[in-house]
Design an enzyme around this catalytic site. Structure first.
Site, mmCIF file in Angstrom:
data_model
loop_
_atom_site.group_PDB
_atom_site.id
_atom_site.type_symbol
_atom_site.label_atom_id
_atom_site.label_comp_id
_atom_site.label_asym_id
_atom_site.label_seq_id
_atom_site.Cartn_x
_atom_site.Cartn_y
_atom_site.Cartn_z
ATOM 1 N N GLY A 1 0.825 -1.201 0.000
ATOM 2 C CA GLY A 1 0.000 0.000 0.000
ATOM 3 C C GLY A 1 0.857 1.247 0.000
ATOM 4 N N ASN A 2 0.239 2.385 0.219
ATOM 5 C CA ASN A 2 0.999 3.625 0.311
ATOM 6 C C ASN A 2 0.312 4.561 1.301
ATOM 7 O OD1 ASN A 2 -0.850 5.492 -1.195
ATOM 8 N ND2 ASN A 2 -0.498 3.931 -2.775
ATOM 9 N N ARG A 3 0.908 5.719 1.517
ATOM 10 C CA ARG A 3 0.477 6.582 2.621
ATOM 11 C C ARG A 3 -0.697 7.501 2.276
ATOM 12 N NH1 ARG A 3 5.279 9.879 4.304
ATOM 13 N NH2 ARG A 3 3.711 10.838 5.628
ATOM 14 N N SER A 4 -1.249 7.371 1.088
ATOM 15 C CA SER A 4 -2.334 8.283 0.704
ATOM 16 C C SER A 4 -3.530 8.162 1.653
ATOM 17 C CB SER A 4 -2.783 7.964 -0.720
ATOM 18 O OG SER A 4 -3.960 8.674 -1.001
#
Ligand code: C5P
Length: 320
Positions: free
Chosen positions: A125-128
């Site tokens: 995933g990512n931090r968005s």
């Protein structure tokens, strides 16, 4: 102006131009749209005087949120119970949106980071946080647009926004491309994963089996696909989250992906980018226009982006 609860008395006075208190004097003095949410006992709600007064107000353009059926103030049950606050808010938002500058414009917004599964438990995933995409969807809906929000994260949203929940880049691609077919504006604010595991393990990977080797493959570049199939009446907005050379990188992506407006933002500084409520953005358009903003809230930036949306859209519904 919202009158909630609107009693039989206030409705009667308003219908007949009597302004002998603060509420009715304001009702006669205002030029704003008016919405009344009646609340009274069933016998009063059904009385011909109230029925006729409401019909008179409706004919003059006053909006009515009808009461619900349920327990009334006296403990009895029937029609006349004040509509739920959410219904009143949604009705007010609808009335305000009709006179918005984007009324009838069909807008697709994406929000959040995609999750690409490794096994049934883990993902890349990512931090968005989705805050920027939600701010754009909220602002567009408040300004009258018909908004579809394709999102991986779930937050409170303007009642006029239609939400489509997705998880992976593939799901986001399918939902966004389908929605874009009947939209004039597409805003790709989501942080789509660029790579995903080539194979998803059918069962949870076990520590005892050692460190797994995860082979990655590219995901579809949704923005690029949208650019390739862009219609003449479509306007495409992309985002470029960068850690260095924001303007140069954003300009390169604008050209490569056939985007009309690119929002470059610096995700290095603590007050810009992921999770926070503010951004430092530069807007680049396809004609070479460059506008740099200092620190602005994502809510403000959403309106600045929507102010620049230019499309010869048919504005369906704008005259309804
Ligand atoms: O090239 P880069 O990923 O930095 O471009 C960012 C823009 O492209 C964003 O608007 C993002 O939503 C979009 N994007 C996409 N599909 C991908 C990767 C990025 O639509 N697979």
């Amino acid at each position: 102006m919202v009158v909630a609860p609107a009693t039989a008395k206030v409705i009667g006075k308003y219908a007949h131009g009597i302004s002998d208190d603060l509420v009715t004097a304001t009702l006669l003095a205002t030029r704003a749209p008016v919405l009344v949410a009646p609340a009274m006992h069933t016998e009063m709600w059904e009385h011909p005087a109230v029925v006729d007064n409401l019909a008179l107000l409706a004919a003059r353009g006053v909006h009515v949120v009808p009461p619900e059926s349920g327990r009334l103030a006296g403990g009895d049950v029937g029609a006349g119970r004040l509509a739920a606050p959410e219904r009143i808010v949604a009705a007010a938002a609808e009335v305000l949106a009709r006179s918005g500058d984007l009324a009838g414009l069909r807008v697709v917004v994406t929000a959040g980071g995609t999750r690409e599964p490794i096994d049934p438990v883990r993902y890349i995933g990512n931090r968005s946080s989705g805050k920027m995409g939600y701010a754009i969807a909220d602002a567009a809906a408040a300004r009258g647009a018909d908004v579809v929000l394709v999102t991986t994260v779930h937050r409170p949203v303007h009642p006029r926004v239609r939400v489509e929940a997705v998880v992976t880049a593939d799901e986001m691609a399918a939902a966004t491309l389908a929605a874009a077919d009947s939209a004039e504006v597409v805003v790709m604010a989501a942080a789509v994963a660029d790579f995903r595991p080539k194979a998803v393990a059918p069962a949870k990977l076990k520590k005892s089996d050692g460190v797994p080797e995860i082979v990655l493959e590219p995901t579809p570049d949704i923005l690029r696909l949208l650019g390739e199939r862009k219609r003449a009446d479509q306007y495409l907005v992309g985002f470029a989250a960068e850690t260095d050379d924001v303007r140069e990188n954003a300009a390169a992506k604008l050209a490569a992906k056939r985007v009309d407006l690119m929002v470059g933002n610096d995700v290095r500084s603590e007050d810009s980018g992921f999770e926070v409520d503010t951004n430092r953005a530069v807007l680049l358009d396809a004609d070479g226009g460059v506008e740099e903003f200092g620190l602005v809230t994502k809510v403000r930036l959403a309106d600045l982006i929507l102010d620049r949306v230019r499309t010869p859209h048919p504005r369906q519904g704008a005259t309804e």
